[in-house]
Design a protein around this motif. Structure first.
Motif, PDB file in Angstrom:
ATOM      1  N   UNK A  21      38.744  43.466  39.685  1.00 21.41           N
ATOM      2  CA  UNK A  21      38.717  42.225  38.915  1.00 21.41           C
ATOM      3  C   UNK A  21      37.464  42.206  38.062  1.00 21.41           C
ATOM      4  N   UNK A  22      37.460  41.328  37.050  1.00 24.66           N
ATOM      5  CA  UNK A  22      36.265  41.178  36.233  1.00 24.66           C
ATOM      6  C   UNK A  22      36.568  41.078  34.760  1.00 24.66           C
ATOM      7  N   UNK A  23      35.516  40.948  33.962  1.00 23.32           N
ATOM      8  CA  UNK A  23      35.604  40.866  32.515  1.00 23.32           C
ATOM      9  C   UNK A  23      34.537  41.772  31.928  1.00 23.32           C
ATOM     10  N   UNK A  24      34.188  41.568  30.655  1.00 23.93           N
ATOM     11  CA  UNK A  24      33.220  42.461  30.033  1.00 23.93           C
ATOM     12  C   UNK A  24      31.791  42.204  30.520  1.00 23.93           C
ATOM     13  N   UNK A  25      31.565  41.090  31.210  1.00 18.36           N
ATOM     14  CA  UNK A  25      30.230  40.782  31.720  1.00 18.36           C
ATOM     15  C   UNK A  25      30.010  41.318  33.123  1.00 18.36           C
ATOM     16  N   UNK A  26      30.960  41.106  34.016  1.00 10.97           N
ATOM     17  CA  UNK A  26      30.855  41.585  35.393  1.00 10.97           C
ATOM     18  C   UNK A  26      32.194  42.170  35.826  1.00 10.97           C
ATOM     19  N   UNK A  27      32.120  43.192  36.687  1.00  8.71           N
ATOM     20  CA  UNK A  27      33.341  43.836  37.178  1.00  8.71           C
ATOM     21  C   UNK A  27      33.147  44.284  38.615  1.00  8.71           C
ATOM     22  N   UNK A  28      34.247  44.313  39.343  1.00 12.18           N
ATOM     23  CA  UNK A  28      34.295  44.921  40.667  1.00 12.18           C
ATOM     24  C   UNK A  28      35.244  46.096  40.575  1.00 12.18           C
ATOM     25  N   UNK A  29      34.722  47.309  40.801  1.00 13.47           N
ATOM     26  CA  UNK A  29      35.530  48.523  40.675  1.00 13.47           C
ATOM     27  C   UNK A  29      35.531  49.262  42.007  1.00 13.47           C
ATOM     28  N   UNK A  30      36.444  50.225  42.142  1.00 18.03           N
ATOM     29  CA  UNK A  30      36.530  51.034  43.362  1.00 18.03           C
ATOM     30  C   UNK A  30      36.932  52.446  42.992  1.00 18.03           C
ATOM     31  N   UNK A  31      36.633  53.393  43.886  1.00 18.73           N
ATOM     32  CA  UNK A  31      37.118  54.760  43.694  1.00 18.73           C
ATOM     33  C   UNK A  31      38.636  54.790  43.825  1.00 18.73           C
ATOM     34  N   UNK A  32      39.279  55.488  42.926  1.00 22.69           N
ATOM     35  CA  UNK A  32      40.740  55.571  42.988  1.00 22.69           C
ATOM     36  C   UNK A  32      41.197  56.333  44.227  1.00 22.69           C
ATOM     37  N   UNK A  33      40.462  57.396  44.595  1.00 23.43           N
ATOM     38  CA  UNK A  33      40.840  58.218  45.737  1.00 23.43           C
ATOM     39  C   UNK A  33      40.303  57.667  47.056  1.00 23.43           C
ATOM     40  N   UNK A  34      39.302  56.810  46.993  1.00 19.37           N
ATOM     41  CA  UNK A  34      38.701  56.249  48.212  1.00 19.37           C
ATOM     42  C   UNK A  34      38.360  54.784  47.956  1.00 19.37           C
ATOM     43  N   UNK A  35      39.338  53.894  48.034  1.00 18.24           N
ATOM     44  CA  UNK A  35      39.093  52.479  47.700  1.00 18.24           C
ATOM     45  C   UNK A  35      38.160  51.760  48.649  1.00 18.24           C
ATOM     46  N   UNK A  36      37.730  52.438  49.733  1.00 21.45           N
ATOM     47  CA  UNK A  36      36.769  51.787  50.634  1.00 21.45           C
ATOM     48  C   UNK A  36      35.372  51.733  50.030  1.00 21.45           C
ATOM     49  N   UNK A  37      35.126  52.450  48.932  1.00 24.27           N
ATOM     50  CA  UNK A  37      33.837  52.425  48.234  1.00 24.27           C
ATOM     51  C   UNK A  37      33.994  51.607  46.962  1.00 24.27           C
ATOM     52  N   UNK A  38      33.384  50.434  46.931  1.00 24.23           N
ATOM     53  CA  UNK A  38      33.466  49.530  45.794  1.00 24.23           C
ATOM     54  C   UNK A  38      32.101  49.385  45.143  1.00 24.23           C
ATOM     55  N   UNK A  39      32.113  48.963  43.879  1.00 20.78           N
ATOM     56  CA  UNK A  39      30.868  48.749  43.158  1.00 20.78           C
ATOM     57  C   UNK A  39      30.935  47.495  42.314  1.00 20.78           C
ATOM     58  N   UNK A  40      29.879  46.690  42.376  1.00 20.58           N
ATOM     59  CA  UNK A  40      29.807  45.472  41.570  1.00 20.58           C
ATOM     60  C   UNK A  40      28.905  45.738  40.364  1.00 20.58           C
ATOM     61  N   UNK A  41      29.446  45.582  39.165  1.00 22.72           N
ATOM     62  CA  UNK A  41      28.724  45.820  37.917  1.00 22.72           C
ATOM     63  C   UNK A  41      28.341  44.480  37.297  1.00 22.72           C
ATOM     64  N   UNK A  42      27.042  44.247  37.156  1.00 20.87           N
ATOM     65  CA  UNK A  42      26.556  42.990  36.595  1.00 20.87           C
ATOM     66  C   UNK A  42      25.738  43.186  35.315  1.00 20.87           C
ATOM     67  N   UNK A  43      25.573  44.442  34.876  1.00 17.48           N
ATOM     68  CA  UNK A  43      24.718  44.734  33.737  1.00 17.48           C
ATOM     69  C   UNK A  43      25.167  44.084  32.443  1.00 17.48           C
ATOM     70  N   UNK A  44      26.466  43.757  32.325  1.00 10.36           N
ATOM     71  CA  UNK A  44      26.939  43.103  31.116  1.00 10.36           C
ATOM     72  C   UNK A  44      26.354  41.727  30.899  1.00 10.36           C
ATOM     73  N   UNK A  45      25.830  41.119  31.965  1.00 13.99           N
ATOM     74  CA  UNK A  45      25.208  39.802  31.833  1.00 13.99           C
ATOM     75  C   UNK A  45      23.873  39.878  31.102  1.00 13.99           C
ATOM     76  N   UNK A  46      23.225  41.052  31.117  1.00 16.27           N
ATOM     77  CA  UNK A  46      21.906  41.186  30.498  1.00 16.27           C
ATOM     78  C   UNK A  46      21.893  42.103  29.289  1.00 16.27           C
TER      79      UNK A  46
END
Length: 588
Positions: free
Chosen positions: A32-57
């Motif tokens: 989920x997310x937009x161009x400011x923040x996103x929550x992504x995961x590995x396609x092959x291992x969805x147990x590893x997720x990452x929250x991207x907040x750099x678009x806010x700054x």
């Protein structure tokens, strides 16, 4: 499926797939997310997720204009940089004086704009020029330009309030009448409404709008009284405001000279709010005096017509040069104090010398907050050079990522705080992992560790006890606990550790002695020695991937005795992989 690992990155923009150790964005899945923040995961291992907040700054098209808001941002930070465990009356007085400093700063912006647009260009230049357009038209035009600046600043602040401050603790926007109650002085990071105070922002906007209006009235009165003279004398108003600013700095320095609350053994910077306000005054008056000088020369006005307000320029530049030399000397001093004598004999001399130098400079960087009272004007040179050097522009953006962590409680015109979204959204990701999997491993890098810390603070104990926090390259003690001890001080850090360790969770912090940003968070304090773990740099032995797993491209184990990593590549360390595996087992 393995226990969920939720990652968060540091400053400098969104790393994208790199946060998950991947070099191909196609190997990630957008949750989920937009161009400011996103929550992504590995396609092959969805147990590893990452929250991207750099678009806010780094995603705003107006980011280059944020340099105009830097003084407002610094005075806002000044309100948060007081000591812990101080008397309530002193606490309230400190914040009251910071609010006064913020009001004087707002007045200064309007006044300098009026000096340039109304007095120098609208009145003096047109009065001497042989043009059909005279001061009768030029002065009103200058007043319109000044009013336009006021409207733009207030509009930007109001838009930011609706997008950031006017949010509930779960991150959803709400009408102002339904927003949380106004912020109270004793509130800290453990309050769920710490980053959600639209009403306080509204009050601040009204207060500063009144200051703007009062300054405009004074400009009109003085201009009317001096009409027909050689100059309208608006610079004389500035001299009065400048005197008040000096008195505020002196009072603030006396109130904040004694700090308190920093972790044991950490340096104790003094009078940091006064330092910040001094830098604000220097930035604002120095830059505006330079702009005024350019305007005067463009209008053909000789030195004999310049006002007293321009006396700042030469002393301002000279002082900047002196403090730049001081900073260089500080770094060279600590660089020479670095040691790497314990490295094995087979290590090459060049790598041994580099290791010692990096360790020394990292130690100097950790103690840099002590130098802040002597770095008051360095920021001005940085702002000036950032308009010319691309790499320095990125460095300035990173500094702003740190400064804009704090909510706008003391100046509504500061750069809008990304934390009002990032902390709440990351907190929602933690709670989602607890609900779905029964626990979550939080992996927080650099500035992301401050966001993770703030996200965990207000969670109830039954949720915190199901979280394992793995911080890497964390500036929690090397920066935040020294400058903001009331919110990241020794007691707060110990309380967070105790809450994490109360259940099946825990806290592990990885750092290197060559890292100028990250360091120990609790050190060897009694009962907390298991938290901090030093990672050797250079690597001393080859790492290995967990049994049955293939390392992802950007997280292959480091080669031993090959090079220094400093603040980067923590996820390539064996200690990182071991900690994640241990935490997953513990929570599972």
């Amino acid at each position: 499926m393995a226990m969920r690992e939720l990652r968060i990155h540091g400053v400098g923009g969104s790393p994208g797939a790199e946060l998950l150790g991947l070099d191909d964005p196609a190997e990630t899945t957008l949750i989920r997310g937009d161009r400011s923040t996103q929550l992504i995961a590995r396609r092959e291992d969805p147990s590893v997720e990452g929250y991207l907040w750099g678009g806010l700054t780094s995603g705003s098209a107006l980011q280059p204009l944020w340099v105009l808001l830097l003084p407002f941002t610094l005075v806002n930070v000044a309100g948060w940089a007081h000591g812990a465990r101080i008397a309530r009356w002193r606490w309230m007085l400190i914040r009251g004086v910071v609010h006064l400093a913020a009001g004087l700063l707002t007045s200064t912006y309007v006044l300098w704009t009026a000096i340039i647009a109304v007095d120098y260009l609208g009145y003096q230049a047109l009065r001497e020029a042989d043009l059909p357009v005279g001061p009768a038209i030029g002065v009103p035009a200058g007043l319109v330009a000044t009013l336009a600046l006021v409207v733009v600043l207030l509009r930007v602040a109001e838009v930011g309030r609706r997008r950031f401050e006017a949010r509930t603790p779960d991150g959803t926007a709400v009408p102002e009448e339904e927003a949380p109650a106004e912020w109270h002085p004793e509130e800290d990071l453990s309050s769920r409404s710490f980053f959600s105070h639209g009403r306080s922002m509204t009050w601040l906007l009204r207060w500063h709008a009144a200051v703007l209006g009062a300054t405009g009235v004074v400009v009109l009165v003085v201009a009317g009284l001096r009409w027909g003279s050689t100059t309208l004398g608006l610079g004389e108003i500035f001299l009065v405001i400048g005197l008040l600013q000096i008195l505020v700095i002196v009072l603030l320095a006396g109130l904040t000279w004694r700090g308190g609350g920093q972790p044991a053994g950490a340096p104790v910077p003094r009078a940091l709010p006064a330092v910040a306000v001094t830098l604000v005054v220097a930035l604002t008056n120095g830059v505006f005096s330079g702009l005024t000088l350019l305007a005067a020369r463009a209008a053909g006005m000789g030195p004999g017509r310049w006002g007293q307000e321009l006396a700042l320029v030469e002393s301002f530049v000279i002082t900047v040069v002196l403090w730049v030399l001081l900073v260089i000397g500080w770094l060279l001093f600590w660089r020479a104090r670095g040691r790497a004598d314990e490295l094995p004999e087979h290590v090459e001399d060049q790598l041994r010398r580099r290791t010692a130098a990096w360790r020394g400079m990292a130690l100097g960087a950790h103690r840099a907050p002590v130098l802040l009272p002597g770095m008051v004007l360095v920021g001005v040179a940085v702002v000036w050079l950032s308009m010319r050097l691309r790499m320095l522009r990125r460095t300035v953006a990173i500094i702003w990522d740190v400064l804009t962590f704090w909510p706008r409680r003391f100046h509504p015109l500061a750069v809008r705080p990304y934390s009002s979204r990032a902390v709440l959204e990351f907190q929602a990701g933690i709670r989602h992992g607890i609900r779905e999997d029964g626990g979550v491993v939080v992996s927080a890098y650099s500035q992301g560790s401050a966001i993770a810390y703030a996200a965990l603070a207000p969670l109830p104990q039954e949720e915190v006890s199901r979280v394992c926090l793995l911080s890497i390259g964390a500036p929690t003690t090397t920066l935040y606990a020294q400058v903001f001890p009331a919110y990241f001080g020794e007691l707060s850090l110990q309380r967070t550790h105790e809450r994490l360790a109360a259940g099946t969770g825990g806290w592990r912090n990885l750092y290197r002695r060559t890292d100028p940003i990250g360091g120990p968070v609790l050190g060897a304090a009694e009962g907390h020695a298991e938290v901090d773990q030093e990672v050797p740099d250079p690597a001393e032995e080859a790492g290995s991937a967990p049994e049955g797993e293939t390392p992802v491209p950007l997280e292959t184990p480091r080669e031993p005795w090959s090079d220094l990593a400093g603040h980067v590549d923590y996820r390539r360390e064996q200690a990182y992989r071991d900690a994640v595996a241990e935490f997953r087992t513990r929570l599972g």
